[in-house]
Scaffold this active site. Structure first.
Site, PDB file in Angstrom:
ATOM      1  CD  GLU A  82       0.309   5.152  -0.441  1.00  0.00           C
ATOM      2  OE1 GLU A  82       0.070   5.537  -1.596  1.00  0.00           O
ATOM      3  OE2 GLU A  82       0.509   5.934   0.495  1.00  0.00           O
TER       4      GLU A  82
ATOM      5  CE  LYS B  62       0.486 -11.482   3.279  1.00  0.00           C
ATOM      6  NZ  LYS B  62       1.129 -11.997   2.064  1.00  0.00           N
TER       7      LYS B  62
END
Ligand code: NAD
Length: 492
Positions: free
Chosen positions: A261, A186
């Site tokens: 992250e 996505k």
């Protein structure tokens, strides 16, 4: 999009498609999202606005592909060959992809080329690494042979931000596919076109249909539905800490792992013996790359008080020479990604000015930059108090905070005094000090007398604290994208 004018205009926009089960497709609702070029503020393409129903189709396709003979029948070395062929196809399409990446994100063209080259390097690295990950044999009782093997998680969900679409997709896809997973990606609704193109090239490189699916759409729709889907086996997310929290709770609900992250407020510590003429250009360059919209940007410079005036003089004149302009002119800075990012960055600067923090130097905007583009100037402020938002928060723009310090202990304490812990830079000729400081700083990476090291495909990357957890890049990523299984055989 609504209205006759919008319908007419949309005919001129290039229509990109999602990729599900190897087929290019629209959203099941038929709805689209306009992609805006940050350099002009004008739409230039559309992407499908995928919904939860499309997420279900994509995950089912990734699950089916995972068990197909065309995927399970491939050895690790053969998966590596597919990755290598993809790297060659990217090289063949390098010019088109670099222009597309720069147009979509606003980054200067040479940085668009840099990102495509980094993506090629990721796919090459993981092509070679695919058959290098091995298990162990374990010395238990004599009548047994015990071993560990690494297996894929299954369907990996990858949610990608807009700042480095191509690089982040490549580092995730390279490692996840090398380990035999399938992928549902996505990408960001703000910039994602290079990912769509690359996923289509991956079919030509030999990846079976359904192994890589790209679902375009909004974060709170397609992204949220993907993160909660009970069929996925692992989530890798790169983006903001707030959304990272939602992803972690979605992963917890399905009892699966995730890597996060997230952001950074990375310190650069410049000691009294540092070579300023070497350090400051690198620091400036690494901050301004991609308009400061880089998670690992070293956006705080801690300068020893004995070198303050000298450092400020160098930074003043170098920031004054920084010019922002449209992506194709390849100036020092491109525009920011969108209007809300521009407002956010400007708000930090207005706050700094209201708080009377001295503006050391400021760049300019090229006169030919479109007025509707999302341009701002590069700015350097200092001295910035250590608890000021400019010294604590991720600005995600071309704004550098300069902070003075007196002692090594103070420098380490300031460096550690934010919620983040992604990367740090240490500039000194004293190797003992450099080693002490590198060990004392809480962050995922520390660079000494350099920063970033050219991207470092081989270097494990990922932070601590609010910067997230888990590692991508290098061999470590192959461990993240796999599960260790223990097998014990009795031969009594
Ligand atoms: P973001 O968190 O808003 O969006 C990232 C992705 O998450 C996008 O694809 C978005 O559509 C999706 N998303 C948004 N809401 C969601 C939801 N509720 N559920 C699931 N998905 C959702 O971040 P951004 O604005 O695109 O990127 C900027 C941030 O990313 C910065 O904080 C930056 O530091 C961070 N970042 C970190 C790294 C890293 O490697 N550490 C790299 C790049 C960017």
């Amino acid at each position: 999009m609504t209205g006759y004018g919008a319908a007419l205009r949309s005919q001129d926009l290039k229509k990109y498609k999602a990729l599900i089960a190897g087929e290019q497709c629209d959203a099941s609702s038929g709805e689209t999202i306009e992609m805006i070029c940050p350099s002009t503020g004008m739409p230039f393409a559309t992407i499908p606005r995928c919904s939860a129903a499309d997420v279900g189709r994509a995950v089912s396709s990734a699950e089916a592909a995972l068990h197909s003979q065309s995927w399970v029948g491939l050895s690790a070395g053969e998966r590596g060959k597919c990755l290598y062929r993809l790297s060659e196809l990217l090289f063949e399409h390098r010019d088109d992809l670099a222009h597309l990446e720069a147009r979509d994100t606003g980054k200067p063209l040479s940085q668009g080329y840099g990102d495509i080259d980094a993506a090629i390097a990721y796919f090459r690295f993981y092509a070679g690494a695919a058959d290098k990950i091995t298990g162990e044999t374990l010395p238990i009782d004599v009548d047994y042979l015990a071993m560990t093997v690494r297996e894929p998680h299954g369907v990996v969900a990858s949610i990608v931000p807009w700042n480095y679409p191509m690089q982040i997709f490549a580092r995730v896809a390279g490692a996840a596919l090398a380990m035999g997973n399938s992928l549902v990606v996505k990408p960001s609704e703000d910039a994602c076109l290079s990912i769509i193109e690359t996923a289509n090239l991956a079919l030509k490189a030999g990846f079976p249909a359904g192994i890589i699916n790209v679902l375009t759409g909004l974060g709170e729709e397609a992204g949220a539905a993907l993160s909660y889907n009970p069929q996925i086996g692992f989530i890798t997310f790169t983006g903001s800490p707030d959304v990272g929290t939602m992803i972690q709770s979605a992963a917890a609900r399905n009892h699966i792992g995730c890597t996060l992250e997230l952001g950074g407020k990375s310190p650069q510590i410049v000691f009294e013996d540092a070579d300023l003429n070497k350090a400051l250009p690198v620091i400036q360059d690494c901050l301004l790359k991609n308009g400061g919209q880089t998670c690992s940007a070293g956006s705080r410079v801690l300068v020893h008080e004995s070198r303050w005036e000298e450092a400020v003089d160098i930074l003043r004149s170098s920031f004054r020479s920084v010019v922002s302009g449209q992506y194709q002119d390849d100036r020092d800075l491109g525009p920011l990604i969108n209007a809300s990012q521009l407002r956010r960055v400007n708000a930090f600067c207005e706050q700094a000015e209201a708080d009377e923090i001295p503006l050391i130097g400021e760049g300019t905007i090229a006169p030919d930059a479109a007025r509707e583009g999302y341009y701002t100037t590069a700015k350097v402020y200092g001295p910035v108090p250590i608890n000021h938002p400019l010294a604590q928060d991720e600005v995600f723009g071309p704004v550098l905070a300069v902070i003075p310090f007196r002692t090594e202990e103070e420098a380490v304490s300031i460096a550690n005094a934010t919620p983040y812990g992604l990367v740090a830079g240490v500039w000194t000729k004293d190797i003992a000090r450099a080693t002490r400081v590198a060990k004392a700083i809480r962050s995922g990476q520390v660079f000494i007398n350099t920063y970033g090291a050219g991207g470092g495909v081989e270097l494990p990357f990922g932070g601590v604290k609010k910067s997230g957890h888990g590692k991508e890049k290098g061999f470590e990523a192959l461990k993240e994208f796999s599960v260790l299984k223990t097998i014990v055989i009795s031969h009594a």
